[in-house]
Design a protein around this motif. Structure first.
Motif, PDB file in Angstrom:
ATOM      1  N   LYS A 109     -10.962   8.859   7.280  1.00 27.19           N
ATOM      2  CA  LYS A 109     -11.211   7.612   6.550  1.00 27.19           C
ATOM      3  C   LYS A 109     -11.415   7.872   5.055  1.00 27.19           C
ATOM      4  O   LYS A 109     -10.894   7.139   4.207  1.00 27.19           O
ATOM      5  CB  LYS A 109     -12.444   6.918   7.134  1.00 27.19           C
ATOM      6  CG  LYS A 109     -12.808   5.609   6.464  1.00 27.19           C
ATOM      7  CD  LYS A 109     -14.027   4.964   7.103  1.00 27.19           C
ATOM      8  CE  LYS A 109     -15.289   5.737   6.799  1.00 27.19           C
ATOM      9  NZ  LYS A 109     -16.507   5.031   7.283  1.00 27.19           N
ATOM     10  N   ASP A 110     -12.182   8.915   4.741  1.00 25.51           N
ATOM     11  CA  ASP A 110     -12.485   9.201   3.338  1.00 25.51           C
ATOM     12  C   ASP A 110     -11.296   9.779   2.576  1.00 25.51           C
ATOM     13  O   ASP A 110     -11.343   9.876   1.342  1.00 25.51           O
ATOM     14  CB  ASP A 110     -13.661  10.180   3.244  1.00 25.51           C
ATOM     15  CG  ASP A 110     -14.960   9.572   3.766  1.00 25.51           C
ATOM     16  OD1 ASP A 110     -15.042   8.337   3.821  1.00 25.51           O
ATOM     17  OD2 ASP A 110     -15.869  10.335   4.128  1.00 25.51           O
ATOM     18  N   GLU A 111     -10.239  10.169   3.307  1.00 28.14           N
ATOM     19  CA  GLU A 111      -9.079  10.777   2.661  1.00 28.14           C
ATOM     20  C   GLU A 111      -7.988   9.762   2.349  1.00 28.14           C
ATOM     21  O   GLU A 111      -7.061  10.061   1.584  1.00 28.14           O
ATOM     22  CB  GLU A 111      -8.487  11.885   3.547  1.00 28.14           C
ATOM     23  CG  GLU A 111      -9.436  13.038   3.812  1.00 28.14           C
ATOM     24  CD  GLU A 111      -9.866  13.708   2.526  1.00 28.14           C
ATOM     25  OE1 GLU A 111      -8.997  14.075   1.729  1.00 28.14           O
ATOM     26  OE2 GLU A 111     -11.085  13.866   2.321  1.00 28.14           O
ATOM     27  N   ARG A 112      -8.080   8.564   2.930  1.00 30.66           N
ATOM     28  CA  ARG A 112      -6.990   7.594   2.758  1.00 30.66           C
ATOM     29  C   ARG A 112      -6.716   7.315   1.286  1.00 30.66           C
ATOM     30  O   ARG A 112      -5.580   7.451   0.816  1.00 30.66           O
ATOM     31  CB  ARG A 112      -7.331   6.300   3.476  1.00 30.66           C
ATOM     32  CG  ARG A 112      -6.340   5.180   3.189  1.00 30.66           C
ATOM     33  CD  ARG A 112      -6.920   3.826   3.530  1.00 30.66           C
ATOM     34  NE  ARG A 112      -6.040   2.746   3.106  1.00 30.66           N
ATOM     35  CZ  ARG A 112      -6.358   1.474   3.225  1.00 30.66           C
ATOM     36  NH1 ARG A 112      -7.523   1.112   3.750  1.00 30.66           N
ATOM     37  NH2 ARG A 112      -5.527   0.531   2.813  1.00 30.66           N
ATOM     38  N   ASN A 113      -7.748   6.932   0.532  1.00 31.75           N
ATOM     39  CA  ASN A 113      -7.538   6.609  -0.876  1.00 31.75           C
ATOM     40  C   ASN A 113      -7.145   7.834  -1.685  1.00 31.75           C
ATOM     41  O   ASN A 113      -6.374   7.733  -2.652  1.00 31.75           O
ATOM     42  CB  ASN A 113      -8.802   5.973  -1.458  1.00 31.75           C
ATOM     43  CG  ASN A 113      -9.052   4.575  -0.916  1.00 31.75           C
ATOM     44  OD1 ASN A 113      -8.127   3.891  -0.480  1.00 31.75           O
ATOM     45  ND2 ASN A 113     -10.301   4.158  -0.915  1.00 31.75           N
ATOM     46  N   LYS A 114      -7.658   9.010  -1.285  1.00 33.27           N
ATOM     47  CA  LYS A 114      -7.301  10.243  -1.992  1.00 33.27           C
ATOM     48  C   LYS A 114      -5.825  10.578  -1.806  1.00 33.27           C
ATOM     49  O   LYS A 114      -5.171  11.076  -2.727  1.00 33.27           O
ATOM     50  CB  LYS A 114      -8.169  11.401  -1.510  1.00 33.27           C
ATOM     51  CG  LYS A 114      -9.653  11.243  -1.843  1.00 33.27           C
ATOM     52  CD  LYS A 114     -10.460  12.408  -1.285  1.00 33.27           C
ATOM     53  CE  LYS A 114     -11.948  12.217  -1.532  1.00 33.27           C
ATOM     54  NZ  LYS A 114     -12.749  13.320  -0.947  1.00 33.27           N
TER      55      LYS A 114
ATOM     56  N   ILE B 122      -3.401   8.342  -1.361  1.00 32.94           N
ATOM     57  CA  ILE B 122      -2.669   7.404  -2.215  1.00 32.94           C
ATOM     58  C   ILE B 122      -2.751   7.843  -3.669  1.00 32.94           C
ATOM     59  O   ILE B 122      -1.743   7.826  -4.405  1.00 32.94           O
ATOM     60  CB  ILE B 122      -3.216   5.976  -2.048  1.00 32.94           C
ATOM     61  CG1 ILE B 122      -2.984   5.480  -0.621  1.00 32.94           C
ATOM     62  CG2 ILE B 122      -2.562   5.028  -3.042  1.00 32.94           C
ATOM     63  CD1 ILE B 122      -1.534   5.391  -0.220  1.00 32.94           C
ATOM     64  N   GLU B 123      -3.936   8.243  -4.119  1.00 32.40           N
ATOM     65  CA  GLU B 123      -4.084   8.733  -5.493  1.00 32.40           C
ATOM     66  C   GLU B 123      -3.218   9.962  -5.726  1.00 32.40           C
ATOM     67  O   GLU B 123      -2.597  10.113  -6.787  1.00 32.40           O
ATOM     68  CB  GLU B 123      -5.555   9.065  -5.769  1.00 32.40           C
ATOM     69  CG  GLU B 123      -6.452   7.839  -5.834  1.00 32.40           C
ATOM     70  CD  GLU B 123      -7.922   8.210  -5.903  1.00 32.40           C
ATOM     71  OE1 GLU B 123      -8.218   9.423  -5.977  1.00 32.40           O
ATOM     72  OE2 GLU B 123      -8.773   7.304  -5.857  1.00 32.40           O
TER      73      GLU B 123
ATOM     74  N   HIS C 296       1.757   1.797  -1.252  1.00 36.96           N
ATOM     75  CA  HIS C 296       0.950   0.812  -0.555  1.00 36.96           C
ATOM     76  C   HIS C 296       0.520   1.403   0.790  1.00 36.96           C
ATOM     77  O   HIS C 296       1.209   2.265   1.349  1.00 36.96           O
ATOM     78  CB  HIS C 296       1.752  -0.473  -0.324  1.00 36.96           C
ATOM     79  CG  HIS C 296       2.425  -1.002  -1.537  1.00 36.96           C
ATOM     80  ND1 HIS C 296       1.857  -1.957  -2.359  1.00 36.96           N
ATOM     81  CD2 HIS C 296       3.636  -0.695  -2.097  1.00 36.96           C
ATOM     82  CE1 HIS C 296       2.673  -2.227  -3.354  1.00 36.96           C
ATOM     83  NE2 HIS C 296       3.766  -1.477  -3.219  1.00 36.96           N
ATOM     84  N   SER C 297      -0.582   0.922   1.333  1.00 37.19           N
ATOM     85  CA  SER C 297      -1.037   1.468   2.612  1.00 37.19           C
ATOM     86  C   SER C 297      -1.836   0.443   3.393  1.00 37.19           C
ATOM     87  O   SER C 297      -2.401  -0.506   2.832  1.00 37.19           O
ATOM     88  CB  SER C 297      -1.889   2.725   2.401  1.00 37.19           C
ATOM     89  OG  SER C 297      -3.133   2.398   1.814  1.00 37.19           O
TER      90      SER C 297
ATOM     91  N   TYR D 228      -4.621   0.684   6.938  1.00 43.17           N
ATOM     92  CA  TYR D 228      -5.368   1.697   7.691  1.00 43.17           C
ATOM     93  C   TYR D 228      -6.161   1.025   8.811  1.00 43.17           C
ATOM     94  O   TYR D 228      -6.738  -0.046   8.624  1.00 43.17           O
ATOM     95  CB  TYR D 228      -6.325   2.423   6.749  1.00 43.17           C
ATOM     96  CG  TYR D 228      -7.093   3.566   7.369  1.00 43.17           C
ATOM     97  CD1 TYR D 228      -6.498   4.810   7.549  1.00 43.17           C
ATOM     98  CD2 TYR D 228      -8.419   3.410   7.761  1.00 43.17           C
ATOM     99  CE1 TYR D 228      -7.204   5.867   8.101  1.00 43.17           C
ATOM    100  CE2 TYR D 228      -9.130   4.460   8.322  1.00 43.17           C
ATOM    101  CZ  TYR D 228      -8.512   5.686   8.482  1.00 43.17           C
ATOM    102  OH  TYR D 228      -9.217   6.728   9.043  1.00 43.17           O
TER     103      TYR D 228
END
Length: 250
Positions: A39-44, A46-47, A58-59, A61
């Motif tokens: 969960k904590d890696e999703r935005n990382k 994308i970045e 785009h994503s 989850y």
């Protein structure tokens, strides 16, 4: 592309795998289905993708595993779709059938779906992660049957792409309903084995359990398991599967 990072928090490595598979051409739509993505890696992730190319990402989850019965070092994780195309019609769907192991581990198996447009053609994409274990074949059969029923009930008539870790080989009996609607376009190359380091896997008991299914109207120009050195593979349990697909313009 489909890939299971196996609860491993290596966002930069995952972004590298996706970027290498999709390329940097604005004329090619990139889509990745990810399973067991922390969960904590999703935005990382994308970045990381945005930092490696000028493309827009785009994503969507769906958190599956809340880690209630897991060791403390196992992350909360779930299914994702990551794509260069805007997402529409997003859905997060839990499976009705869950194994005792899933319930004990506070894990709800299911699938995430969304629609994208490629050259004017609407395509619906699914990312799923079925229950593992040879003793849970009946549970996987129920999960696949629900997925097929849900697809047949949808008010959508375009082509589909179903990506995921099915925890079953292509010839497994529970996979049969998928072949009535789709073709399995992945290569025969195994995607997992007793030990995962480089890709394709080189350990004992190799198996192909990560699959890409597509509607029969979609053309396939190639499919492969990328060659990755041990330090290039951000998963402890899987290798990615990549397919080059073509859809006809409307």
């Amino acid at each position: 592309m489909t890939f299971n990072p196996d609860e491993k928090g290596d966002a930069d490595g995952i972004a590298n795998v996706i970027t290498d598979a999709v390329g940097d051409s604005a004329g090619i739509a990139g889509v990745a289905g990810l399973q067991e993505l922390c969960k904590d890696e999703r935005n990382k992730v994308i970045e990381g993708l945005r930092g490696k190319s000028d493309r827009t990402w785009h994503s969507v989850y769906m958190l599956n595993d809340r880690g209630g019965g897991r060791p403390p070092w196992v992350c909360e994780n779930g299914n994702a779709i990551v794509t260069t195309q805007p997402l529409r019609g997003i859905g997060l769907v839990p499976f009705h059938a869950q194994s005792d192991d899933d319930r004990d581990n506070d894990e709800t198996r299911g699938y995430v779906h969304a629609s994208i447009r490629v050259h004017g053609v609407a395509i619906r994409v699914y990312s799923t992660h079925l229950t593992g274990g040879g003793e849970h074949q009946a549970v996987r059969r129920k999960q696949i049957n629900q997925l097929i029923r849900d697809i047949n009930r949808e008010n959508f008539r375009g082509p589909r792409v179903v990506l995921g870790d099915f925890n079953a080989t292509p010839e497994a009996p529970e996979m049969a309903p998928l072949y009535r609607l789709f073709k399995n376009v992945g290569p025969a190359t195994p995607t997992t084995s007793s030990s995962i380091g480089p890709c394709p896997p080189q350990g004992e008991r190799p198996a192909k359990i990560d699959h890409i299914f597509v509607s029969r109207s979609i053309e396939v120009s190639g499919a492969y398991v990328p060659s990755l050195a041990d330090d290039e593979n951000p998963s402890d349990g899987h290798c990615p599967v990549v397919a080059d697909l073509r859809v006809r313009r409307e």
